[in-house]
Design a protein around this motif. Sequence first.
Motif, short mmCIF file in Angstrom:
data_model
loop_
_atom_site.label_atom_id
_atom_site.label_comp_id
_atom_site.label_asym_id
_atom_site.label_seq_id
_atom_site.Cartn_x
_atom_site.Cartn_y
_atom_site.Cartn_z
N TYR A 279 11.56 11.84 5.30
CA TYR A 279 11.70 11.03 6.51
C TYR A 279 12.80 10.00 6.29
O TYR A 279 12.86 9.34 5.25
CB TYR A 279 10.40 10.31 6.82
CG TYR A 279 10.52 9.33 7.97
CD1 TYR A 279 10.38 9.76 9.28
CD2 TYR A 279 10.79 7.99 7.74
CE1 TYR A 279 10.50 8.88 10.34
CE2 TYR A 279 10.93 7.09 8.79
CZ TYR A 279 10.78 7.54 10.10
OH TYR A 279 10.91 6.66 11.14
N LEU A 280 13.68 9.86 7.27
CA LEU A 280 14.72 8.83 7.25
C LEU A 280 14.75 8.14 8.60
O LEU A 280 14.92 8.79 9.63
CB LEU A 280 16.10 9.44 6.94
CG LEU A 280 16.31 10.09 5.57
CD1 LEU A 280 17.67 10.78 5.53
CD2 LEU A 280 16.19 9.08 4.46
N SER A 281 14.60 6.83 8.59
CA SER A 281 14.75 6.06 9.83
C SER A 281 16.22 6.01 10.20
O SER A 281 17.10 6.41 9.42
CB SER A 281 14.22 4.64 9.61
OG SER A 281 15.04 3.94 8.68
N ILE B 8 4.63 3.85 -0.30
CA ILE B 8 5.10 3.35 -1.58
C ILE B 8 4.36 2.05 -1.91
O ILE B 8 4.33 1.11 -1.11
CB ILE B 8 6.62 3.08 -1.55
CG1 ILE B 8 7.37 4.29 -0.98
CG2 ILE B 8 7.12 2.72 -2.94
CD1 ILE B 8 7.17 5.57 -1.74
N LYS B 9 3.78 1.98 -3.10
CA LYS B 9 3.03 0.79 -3.51
C LYS B 9 3.67 0.18 -4.76
O LYS B 9 4.35 0.85 -5.52
CB LYS B 9 1.57 1.16 -3.79
CG LYS B 9 0.82 1.69 -2.58
CD LYS B 9 -0.62 2.03 -2.93
CE LYS B 9 -1.37 2.55 -1.71
NZ LYS B 9 -2.78 2.90 -2.03
N SER B 10 3.41 -1.10 -4.94
CA SER B 10 3.98 -1.82 -6.09
C SER B 10 2.87 -2.28 -7.03
O SER B 10 2.88 -3.40 -7.51
CB SER B 10 4.81 -3.01 -5.62
OG SER B 10 4.02 -3.87 -4.81
N GLY B 11 1.93 -1.39 -7.29
CA GLY B 11 0.77 -1.77 -8.09
C GLY B 11 1.02 -1.80 -9.59
O GLY B 11 0.24 -2.37 -10.35
N LYS B 12 2.12 -1.19 -10.07
CA LYS B 12 2.38 -1.13 -11.50
C LYS B 12 2.80 -2.49 -12.05
O LYS B 12 3.51 -3.26 -11.40
CB LYS B 12 3.50 -0.13 -11.79
CG LYS B 12 3.03 1.27 -12.11
CD LYS B 12 4.19 2.08 -12.68
CE LYS B 12 3.72 3.43 -13.21
NZ LYS B 12 4.80 4.15 -13.91
N SER B 13 2.39 -2.77 -13.28
CA SER B 13 2.86 -3.95 -13.98
C SER B 13 4.16 -3.60 -14.69
O SER B 13 4.20 -2.68 -15.52
CB SER B 13 1.81 -4.42 -15.00
OG SER B 13 2.31 -5.52 -15.73
N LEU B 14 5.23 -4.29 -14.36
CA LEU B 14 6.56 -3.96 -14.89
C LEU B 14 7.09 -5.10 -15.75
O LEU B 14 6.89 -6.27 -15.44
CB LEU B 14 7.52 -3.70 -13.73
CG LEU B 14 7.12 -2.64 -12.70
CD1 LEU B 14 8.15 -2.58 -11.57
CD2 LEU B 14 6.96 -1.27 -13.34
N TYR C 220 17.97 -1.53 -0.38
CA TYR C 220 17.32 -0.25 -0.10
C TYR C 220 16.03 -0.12 -0.91
O TYR C 220 14.99 0.31 -0.39
CB TYR C 220 18.27 0.91 -0.42
CG TYR C 220 17.81 2.25 0.14
CD1 TYR C 220 18.25 2.69 1.38
CD2 TYR C 220 16.94 3.07 -0.58
CE1 TYR C 220 17.84 3.92 1.90
CE2 TYR C 220 16.53 4.29 -0.08
CZ TYR C 220 16.97 4.71 1.17
OH TYR C 220 16.56 5.92 1.67
N LEU C 221 16.10 -0.50 -2.19
CA LEU C 221 14.89 -0.46 -3.02
C LEU C 221 13.77 -1.31 -2.41
O LEU C 221 12.63 -0.88 -2.31
CB LEU C 221 15.20 -0.97 -4.43
CG LEU C 221 15.85 -0.02 -5.43
CD1 LEU C 221 16.00 -0.72 -6.78
CD2 LEU C 221 15.07 1.27 -5.61
N LYS C 222 14.11 -2.52 -2.02
CA LYS C 222 13.10 -3.43 -1.49
C LYS C 222 12.51 -2.91 -0.18
O LYS C 222 11.31 -3.06 0.06
CB LYS C 222 13.72 -4.82 -1.27
CG LYS C 222 14.07 -5.55 -2.55
CD LYS C 222 14.77 -6.87 -2.27
CE LYS C 222 15.21 -7.56 -3.56
NZ LYS C 222 15.96 -8.80 -3.29
N ALA C 223 13.34 -2.31 0.65
CA ALA C 223 12.88 -1.88 1.97
C ALA C 223 12.17 -0.53 1.93
O ALA C 223 11.16 -0.34 2.63
CB ALA C 223 14.07 -1.81 2.93
N TYR C 224 12.66 0.42 1.13
CA TYR C 224 12.18 1.79 1.24
C TYR C 224 11.55 2.35 -0.05
O TYR C 224 10.91 3.40 -0.01
CB TYR C 224 13.33 2.70 1.68
CG TYR C 224 13.99 2.21 2.94
CD1 TYR C 224 13.29 2.20 4.15
CD2 TYR C 224 15.30 1.73 2.93
CE1 TYR C 224 13.88 1.72 5.32
CE2 TYR C 224 15.90 1.26 4.10
CZ TYR C 224 15.18 1.25 5.28
OH TYR C 224 15.76 0.78 6.43
#
Length: 460
Positions: free
Chosen positions: A89-91, A136-142, A276-280
């Motif tokens: 999918y691409l907006s 897309i989730k940001s659950g990982k500890s980085l 792009y990373l932050k948004a998608y």
Amino acid sequence: MKYNELIAKYPDFIYHGFDITKQNGCIKIVYNFETVGLTEFHPSWLYPDNGIDVNDPTFVEFAFSIGMVELVSYWKATCSPNVTVKCGYLSEQQKNWWKKLYFHGLGEFFYINGIQPDMEKFMTITAHSDEFKREIKSGKSLSGCMVPVGGGKDSIVALHILSLCEEKDNMCFMINHRNSAFASAMLAGYRPENICRPRRYLDRTIVELNKQGFLNGHTPLSALIAFSASMAAYLNGKKYVVLSNESSANEASVSGSSVNHQYSKSFEFEKDFADYLKAYLPCGVEYFSLLRPLSELQIASIFSQLTEYHQVFRSCNAGNAGKNFDTWCLDCSKCLFVVMILSPFLSDDEIKEIFRINLLNSNSEKMVKYFEQLIGLHDSKPFECVGSVDEINFAMCSAIRKREQAGEKLPYLLDYYMKTTAYEKYKDAPNVYAEYFDEVNLIPEHIKKYVRECASNCKW
């Protein structure tokens, strides 16, 4: 073959999908592209399997995005105006983002092939199926950094600066094996288990098409590094992807135009990609270039002091192909540029020790032309990753002063330089690089202070 003929004969290019499998300790990703009426392409990647869940939506979206960069290497053979994406999918905003990357990232390709595309019309992207929307989730500890290393002086300087930081939980990233890159990482203290080395395999069909006269040229490789290194960072729990692109990567390769061989190394792309990373792909990975505040001259000065790397680094693209794998070809503009930018900081004997010969003594017609291009006497610089015209000219004047003060005979090209209009223009120019620091960058503050420290230790 003619551009207009190709787009009429092959109007459609399709990104059908990608297959992900596990085999022999690796994750294999095979992409499926098609130029309708001509051929299919199936390039692939092998990533080390560190327990990856191949159904993880973030991983799958990264894999899809790598395909979006890969496709342009095959699309460019015909420049098909209609691109259909059937696996993601691409907006509308994303489609515009990709078109901007393709348009500017292929600037050199269009220029060399005499194509004058319209940014709005050169390509239409169709991709709107909601079934491919991935959560897309940001659950990982980085934590720590993933550092792309190519084996040249820039990434070595980046490794050096990072060695001073509190960020110690770091890994190196290398697409395909290159001896100079591996040796550089090992000298910097990294062990094989701290190096992520995916393999990228081109579909050789494109090579055959090139031999037949289909269109060929430069593609935005650094964008491929951006996505693949960011995926590696996510998979290995790293917070930052740390590039080694300097401020001069922003300068156009062709005077009076926006054509830039280094577009995907420019700050414009860096900012676009970070957004792009932050948004998608909001998985928590951040992307920035550690050397963005610095000039090529400052990087060369820092590198000149890292003598343990002088025998292992390689920056030559021509010397990384065929039988001459991982060598200095000593016959291209990139080899000449590296010698030129180091010449204010290294003696002629030190240059000869690294390269076997001193290219500044070359009087061949080819090398003189490269020299003239690099100092700005032609409409375009060589299509290589080289410094700005101002930096190169300052380097030449500085190298001349150093040798004159030592009572040494000038190499041929430095003597030649003194007879050019460029020398007259730059010989009395002040050293604006001694205090140079470009504040337009994305470096986190807790890391930026170490870049400043290294810049302040440059020797002039």
